[in-house]
Write a protein that holds these residues in place. Sequence first.
Motif, PDB file in Angstrom:
ATOM      1  N   SER A 112      -8.816   0.396  -4.844  1.00 34.94           N
ATOM      2  CA  SER A 112      -8.190   1.472  -5.619  1.00 34.94           C
ATOM      3  C   SER A 112      -9.167   2.023  -6.650  1.00 34.94           C
ATOM      4  O   SER A 112     -10.089   1.338  -7.095  1.00 34.94           O
ATOM      5  CB  SER A 112      -6.942   0.931  -6.321  1.00 34.94           C
ATOM      6  OG  SER A 112      -6.486   1.827  -7.298  1.00 34.94           O
TER       7      SER A 112
ATOM      8  N   LEU B 142       0.554   3.421  -5.345  1.00 31.01           N
ATOM      9  CA  LEU B 142      -0.747   3.384  -5.996  1.00 31.01           C
ATOM     10  C   LEU B 142      -0.844   2.090  -6.807  1.00 31.01           C
ATOM     11  O   LEU B 142       0.121   1.712  -7.494  1.00 31.01           O
ATOM     12  CB  LEU B 142      -0.920   4.586  -6.923  1.00 31.01           C
ATOM     13  CG  LEU B 142      -1.014   5.955  -6.250  1.00 31.01           C
ATOM     14  CD1 LEU B 142      -1.004   7.059  -7.309  1.00 31.01           C
ATOM     15  CD2 LEU B 142      -2.269   6.045  -5.401  1.00 31.01           C
ATOM     16  N   THR B 143      -1.977   1.413  -6.727  1.00 32.44           N
ATOM     17  CA  THR B 143      -2.127   0.118  -7.381  1.00 32.44           C
ATOM     18  C   THR B 143      -3.095   0.220  -8.548  1.00 32.44           C
ATOM     19  O   THR B 143      -4.208   0.737  -8.409  1.00 32.44           O
ATOM     20  CB  THR B 143      -2.620  -0.946  -6.396  1.00 32.44           C
ATOM     21  OG1 THR B 143      -1.716  -1.047  -5.300  1.00 32.44           O
ATOM     22  CG2 THR B 143      -2.736  -2.307  -7.076  1.00 32.44           C
TER      23      THR B 143
ATOM     24  N   HIS C 291       0.807  -1.212   0.000  1.00 28.50           N
ATOM     25  CA  HIS C 291       0.000   0.000   0.000  1.00 28.50           C
ATOM     26  C   HIS C 291       0.845   1.269   0.000  1.00 28.50           C
ATOM     27  O   HIS C 291       0.288   2.368   0.018  1.00 28.50           O
ATOM     28  CB  HIS C 291      -0.956  -0.017   1.187  1.00 28.50           C
ATOM     29  CG  HIS C 291      -1.958  -1.135   1.120  1.00 28.50           C
ATOM     30  ND1 HIS C 291      -3.008  -1.134   0.223  1.00 28.50           N
ATOM     31  CD2 HIS C 291      -2.038  -2.307   1.812  1.00 28.50           C
ATOM     32  CE1 HIS C 291      -3.717  -2.248   0.378  1.00 28.50           C
ATOM     33  NE2 HIS C 291      -3.152  -2.970   1.337  1.00 28.50           N
TER      34      HIS C 291
END
Length: 319
Positions: free
Chosen positions: A280, A266-267, A263
Amino acid sequence: MNLYRAIIFSLLFIVPPAIKPAILRICCGAQIGRGVSIGWFATVMGRHISIGDYSAIRALTVINCGGDLSIGRYSIISSFTLVYGADGLRIGDHSYIGPQSLINTEEEVRIGDWSALGARCMVYTHGSFLPYTEGYWVRFAPVVIGNRVWCAAGVFLHPGATIGDNSFVNSRSVVSGEIPPDSIAEGNPAQVVNAMSRAQRAITPRRLDAIAGQMVRHFLSVAAAHGDIRVLAEQPQPLVRVGRQTYQIAVAPAAGDIPAVDHTYLTIWLVCRPNWRPPSDLWLDLNANRRSPRHTAPLDALCVFLQRYYGIQLEYEER
């Protein structure tokens, strides 16, 4: 074309792309959807004009129809395309006209949903040059291309050509008559050589997961070689950097456990699992052919890559 429309047609050619949709709305009463783009030195005219959401007419394209012009949602007409004639052009949703194509619309041309003409295709709805009064032939007939039809580069369609749904016509073929649905055709004149349903693979959840992983690996190799995206790592979850921001790419499989992600980053999620949404707001769904509305450089690049290399077109999730 009357004088007023001729002036608008010429004006559209030279004005900046950002104001072309507004000119069509105000001056021609056109129905222009959200996110429509009309490129530099491109111009559009028709008796009635309708362009659906997020469709694009690329630079240096000229469309001049005497009849109705209707372009569906998420469709693309590439650069250097010429469309002209006394009748109209109707294109469905998610369809594509390749660069340097020519479409004659002396009779109506209809192209269905999820269909494509590759680069340098030619569509004619009339055939004449030598004098009809001296006994030579002339032919006028509409051209109809169904849903989920792919005409590869350089296909020529004669007046009256009809291609049924879910079909493929190989490069440099010449279509003079009717290609039935569910066909693979090639040659001059084009002849059916196989059934599309026989050549098309069945996609199981496990195969979809494998395809997603394959496409991510291919994207990373292309991005590393040609793009502005820097690949930092490929395992356990790929990491890419754009500018000062690092992103993680994860695949949510159709079955089994959702992979753990870091985390810190950004995914971006590729979702294979039906009816599942990640925490997300950066994702694309390979089941529903949808993507999140948020724009970031790696997500946009991945979506363009999937469309260009694998024919996957994604609609925006409504906010």
